[in-house]
Structures are given as structure tokens and as C-alpha cells.
Design an enzyme around this catalytic site. Structure first.
Site, short mmCIF file in Angstrom:
data_model
loop_
_atom_site.label_atom_id
_atom_site.label_comp_id
_atom_site.label_asym_id
_atom_site.label_seq_id
_atom_site.Cartn_x
_atom_site.Cartn_y
_atom_site.Cartn_z
N CYS A 383 0.85 -1.10 0.03
CA CYS A 383 0.01 0.01 -0.05
C CYS A 383 0.94 1.34 -0.10
CB CYS A 383 -0.98 -0.10 1.31
SG CYS A 383 -2.47 1.03 0.94
N HIS A 509 -3.50 -5.01 0.46
CA HIS A 509 -2.87 -5.54 1.58
C HIS A 509 -2.93 -6.83 1.43
CE1 HIS A 509 -2.41 -1.57 4.02
NE2 HIS A 509 -3.37 -1.45 3.22
N GLU A 511 -1.59 -9.09 3.39
CA GLU A 511 -1.24 -9.64 4.89
C GLU A 511 -2.66 -10.12 5.29
OE1 GLU A 511 -1.10 -6.50 3.84
OE2 GLU A 511 -1.44 -5.18 5.60
N1 GLN Z 1 -1.90 6.75 2.78
C1 GLN Z 1 -1.78 5.93 1.62
C2 GLN Z 1 -3.41 6.34 0.88
O1 GLN Z 1 -4.30 6.81 1.78
C3 GLN Z 1 -1.71 4.62 1.80
C4 GLN Z 1 -2.53 3.96 2.80
C5 GLN Z 1 -2.28 2.47 3.20
O2 GLN Z 1 -1.03 2.26 3.22
N2 GLN Z 1 -2.95 1.74 3.66
O3 GLN Z 1 -3.37 6.15 -0.21
#
Ligand code: GLN
Length: 539
Positions: A383, A509, A511
């Protein structure tokens, strides 16, 4: 109609109520029943999505896009079932839905009260969990400790629920602490007794008591708790401290907890299928090698902020009989001029940059990513970790010195990570991220394709900003490969660098989909690459 198990906690928090609930669910599943799990959190936030990870640990995301308590991660990892929007209910969610109904005029002039309106809403959520999941048994954990003001209406709803459904369809498990006093060298039952009394005061008599203690209870202590708690002695289940949480379901199994539950429900007790779990435990307890992975984040003072990432790394390690040791690196410290990156990463055979929000510590993460790219150390970006990789590549390979994300710099000229048009008009922060499962098409011949060995995948998201397609051609012309794309929206989901032994990052994600018995493909290949890198160094 489903049967319902409720897990409450007494004496103090942190006794492992979530693991108790998950273990019960796992054992009932091993008897052939379809199970589903639910957590009630007594706080007033509608969901934990807006809470700081330092306060509350990681926010777990379900496939249908709900931001939930991290205990749901334990649930999914233990029972290997996808949970949904009915799985995490907070007081905030209950109250806001009752108030919304009141404003709509749904209550036809009635005075809205805690009982029955709030308590009915809570009961409906339990029924909803049963109907949406079609489970045979729903296991609901109640957050907090019995006697808390916050959870009192939830307990009242459970009391009513038992009245409606009867003892043959509902079962209460109460988890308590039996402390050991050094000096007099004895276990003390009074906190457990008092906590059962507290539960009864709320109109609930537990059917099973799970006692957390550092040593075996022994017959006389067990009898004492049974007598004062009005519980058959065999319904006292010992949760002795263990080194490894995977041991707990097996310890409960030895004490026949699932048989006690199924008998009360009048359900068939067949043989358990637990061989796969025993194998896991066997593996975990006999790991041969060790590999160090650096996890570069800004919430590293609380490991729980990265709980699923940590578990996913461990799970991948199990496959290779290797213990994954995490080098927790606070990204902000890397920004300090005196920090020697070589020293920080000296034993790390892989660098992982996980998700995160806000601008603090960003430059440190970019430095870590650059270090991994230039020194050919396996890299996994998740992410924010993917966004970081794109920014680093744009800056240091493509020469766009001011490349950044709109999140960190609103007036940025070269926002290689930017807001999508539909996100620009959003004002409310809660529940408005891109959340849950989205499709991703993988490009043949890439590392991602090799890892997944399929063309179409679904992965869970939790972010607001996206790869800016205006820069795609330029980045690709410098060697960045886009290996996964959301087909309908043309959003970049996975990037990788082919002229590196292992450099891959995803906007989603992975995970959240890892299981101890089934490591996620991206974690599997990352940990494998780290092990190979370590072997290469030894030669
Ligand atoms: N802050 C980034 C976004 O909003 C990544 C979010 C995250 O890593 N879950 O796109």
C-alpha cells in the site's frame, strides 16, 4: 436456526479472550460445523478506521470492505473463513443506526430508549450475522471487561437473547484470571468468583469458565470455582500460559470444550479433524533456520499496529521451516543525517515497507526503499510501501526530483501518486477510503504472475491515493513493470523491477489473506527470496 456462543471477559483485559473465541470456533469447525465470528466493541467510534494504530493497533479489513478490530484478523487466521460487515459491531455503529432510524421516523412516535431500542438493535446484529453467514454456530466476543459502563447495554442485549433463544441455543463462556501469589505460593480464585458474581448481577449465568493461570489449577481450586460459580467442574477450562498461541485450541480440545458446547446445543459430536493444526504446531515448534526482515514503519513502538503483516511473515517462514525475525525500524530515525543505513540493515535479508498514513516518516521510508533497490535486497511494499517505491523510482531513476504523493504535498507539481477524481469531493474521513476486495489482472511473465500462478486475483484494499497513470509510460520506459491492474478502472495494483532479484509492491494489503497454514503468495515468495539472499551471502 443457528446456535450462539458468547464470550465475555472478567477481571482484566488482555487475557486472550479473542484467542479463546477463535479457538472455540476452530474446534467447532473441526467437528464439521460451519462457524462464523463476531466481535462487539463497546466504544463510540462507528468503526476503528479513524483511530490511530498506536492507540488501537492495526485496522483489519474484511473482503466486503469493513474496517474492523484486529481481533478479526485472529479470527480469520484461526478459522480460515471470510468475515463480513456484521462481524464488528461497535456502540457507535449501533447508536448511529438507531438515531438514523429515529430521524427517518421509523419508530412512529415512540420514545427512543436504551432498552428496548438499543438492545434490540444489538440483538438484530447477532441474528444478522447468523442469516448472512448461514453458519451453524455463531461465536460472538464481547470486548472490554464485565462491569464496564460502556458494555452494559451489550450485556443486557445478551441477557435478553438467552431469554428469547433458551439454553439449548445459547451458551456463555466467561474468561477470567486466576493469579498466582508468590510468597504464599498459591492460586487465588476470588477475582474469578467476583467476576462471575458481576456477570450474574447483569442477569447472565456462565455455562463455561475459561481460567487463565500460570500453572495448573489442581482439583481443589477447580472445585472451588465450580462451587462458587455454580458450574459443573468439567466446564472449567484451563487456559494455562503458553509460549505459542497455536497450542491453545489443542489444550482446549484435550479438555473437551467442543463436546460440552455441542451437548448443550443438542448437536451431534463427531470426531475432530485437527491433524492440520497439529502439523502446524509441530512445524512452528521445530523451526530450523532464521532470517531477518526489516519492517520500516512509523508505528513500530506498537507491534500490534502491524499485526497481520507480522503474522503473514511468520506464516511464510513456517513453510520454509524458518523463523522470521523482524528488525523493527522506525522510519523517522532513518531521516537523521547521522544514521548509517548500512548499520541499520546490516543483518536484514529483506526490507518491507507496510501501509501507513500521513507525511511523518515518509522520507525515511523512501531511503529504505532506495537502499533495497540499489543494494539488491529483496523488497516488499504494501500500500503506502508501493507508493513509496513509485516515488523513489520517479525521483532517483527517472530524475523527477520533486516526485511525491498528493497526500504529503498538496501543491506538488509531480504527484506520481494522486487522488482519483471521485475521491476529490470527499469530506468525511470515516469509511470513505477505497476498501475491501477489488479485482486485479496479472500480466504473464512477471514475478506477480509467477507468485500467484493465475491471471485474476481479488485482494483487499484500504487507501485513498492511487498510482497516477499520467506518469506510467515514463516510469515504464525506465524499467518499472506494472504487473497487476484493476481492469475496469485501469488502476495500477502491482509494480515490480525485473532487473532486481526481488522487488515487488502492491497497492492492496496481501497480509489480510494470509493464514498460518496457507501463506500468502507475495509473502511466500518474499521470505523465500530473503532466505535465498541470505544463502547467497554465506557463500
Ligand atoms: N496513505 C496512503 C493512501 O491513503 C496509503 C494507505 C495505506 O498504506 N493503507 O493511499
Amino acid at each position: 436456526m443457528a446456535k450462539f456462543v458468547f464470550v465475555t471477559g472478567g477481571v482484566c483485559s488482555g487475557l486472550g479472550k479473542g484467542i479463546t473465541a477463535s479457538s472455540i470456533a476452530l474446534l467447532l469447525k473441526a467437528k464439521g460445523y460451519k462457524v462464523f465470528m463476531q466481535k462487539f466493541d463497546p466504544y463510540m467510534n462507528v468503526d476503528p478506521g479513524t483511530m490511530s494504530p498506536i492507540q488501537h493497533g492495526e485496522v483489519f479489513v474484511t473482503a466486503d470492505g469493513c474496517e474492523t478490530d484486529l481481533d478479526l484478523g485472529h479470527y480469520e487466521r484461526f478459522i480460515d473463513e471470510e468475515l463480513n460487515y456484521t462481524s464488528n459491531i461497535t456502540n457507535g455503529k449501533i447508536y448511529s443506526s438507531v438515531i438514523e432510524k429515529e430521524r427517518r421516523g421509523d419508530y412512529l412516535g415512540a420514545t427512543i430508549q436504551i432498552v428496548p431500542h438499543i438492545s434490540n438493535e444489538i440483538k438484530n446484529k447477532i441474528y444478522e450475522a447468523a442469516t448472512t453467514s448461514k453458519a451453524d454456530i455463531v461465536i460472538t466476543e464481547i470486548g472490554g471487561t464485565v462491569g464496564d459502563i460502556e458494555s452494559s447495554v451489550m450485556m443486557e442485549a445478551l441477557r435478553q437473547f438467552r431469554l428469547e433463544q433458551g439454553r439449548e441455543n445459547t451458551l456463555f463462556v466467561h474468561t477470567t484470571l486466576v493469579p498466582y501469589l508468590f510468597g504464599s505460593n498459591e492460586l487465588k480464585t476470588k477475582p474469578t468468583q467476583n467476576s462471575i458474581i458481576e456477570l450474574r448481577r447483569l442477569g447472565i449465568q456462565p455455562d463455561i469458565v475459561v481460567t487463565r493461570a500460570p500453572v495448573d489449577l489442581g482439583e481443589s481450586i477447580r472445585k472451588k470455582i465450580a462451587l462458587f460459580g455454580s458450574i459443573p467442574a468439567e466446564n472449567i477450562i484451563e487456559a494455562k500460559d503458553v509460549n505459542n498461541i497455536y497450542q491453545i485450541p489443542l489444550n482446549f480440545h484435550k479438555q473437551n470444550i467442543e463436546e460440552i458446547i455441542l451437548k448443550q446445543f443438542g448437536l451431534k459430536v463427531s470426531k475432530s479433524n485437527l491433524a492440520y493444526w497439529e502439523d502446524l504446531l509441530q512445524k512452528v515448534e521445530n523451526l530450523k533456520g532464521e532470517v531477518e526482515i526489516a519492517l520500516v514503519g512509523k508505528y513500530v513502538e506498537l507491534e500490534d499496529a502491524y499485526l497481520s503483516v507480522k503474522e503473514a511473515l511468520k506464516a511464510a517462514g513456517y513453510k520454509y521451516e524458518t523463523k522470521v525475525k523482524i528488525n523493527w525500524v522506525d522510519s523517522e530515525t532513518l531521516e537523521n543525517k547521522d544514521t548509517d543505513l548500512k548499520e541499520v540493515f546490516k543483518n536484514s535479508k529483506g526490507i518491507l515497507v507496510p501501509g501507513g498514513f500521513g507525511s511523518r516518516g515518509i522520507e525515511g521510508k523512501i531511503l529504505a526503499c532506495q537502499y533495497a533497490r540499489e543494494n539488491k535486497i529483496p523488497y516488499l511494499g504494501i500500500c503506502l510501501g508501493m507508493q513509496i517505491a513509485v516515488i523513489e523510482f520517479a525521483r532517483n531513476v527517472c530524475g523527477i526530483k520533486d516526485a511525491s504523493s498528493r497526500e504529503f504535498n498538496e501543491v506538488c507539481k509531480n504527484a506520481v501518486i494522486d487522488l482519483m477524481v471521485d475521491q476529490k469531493s470527499i469530506v468525511n474521513k470515516g469509511g470513505t477510503l477505497r476498501l475491501g476486495n477489488y479485482e486485479c489482472q496479472l500480466k504473464k511473465g512477471t514475478l506477480a504472475y509467477k507468485d500467484y500462478n493465475t491471471e485474476t486475483i481479488f485482494e483487499r484494499h484500504r487507501h485513498r491515493y492511487e498510482f497516477n497513470n499520467e506518469y506510467r509510460e515514463l516510469l515504464e520506459s525506465h524499467g518499472l513493470v506494472v504487473s497487476g491492474v484493476h481492469p475496469a478502472l485501469n488502476l495500477v495494483e502491482i509494480i515490480e523491477l525485473p532487473d532486481h532479484p526481488h522487488f515487488i509492491a502492491s497497492q492492496f494489503h496481501p497480509e489480510f489473506k494470509s493464514r498460518p497454514t496457507k501463506p500468502h503468495p507475495l509473502f511466500d515468495s518474499f521470505v523465500h527470496a530473503a532466505i535465498k539472499y541470505q544463502e547467497g551471502k554465506k557463500k
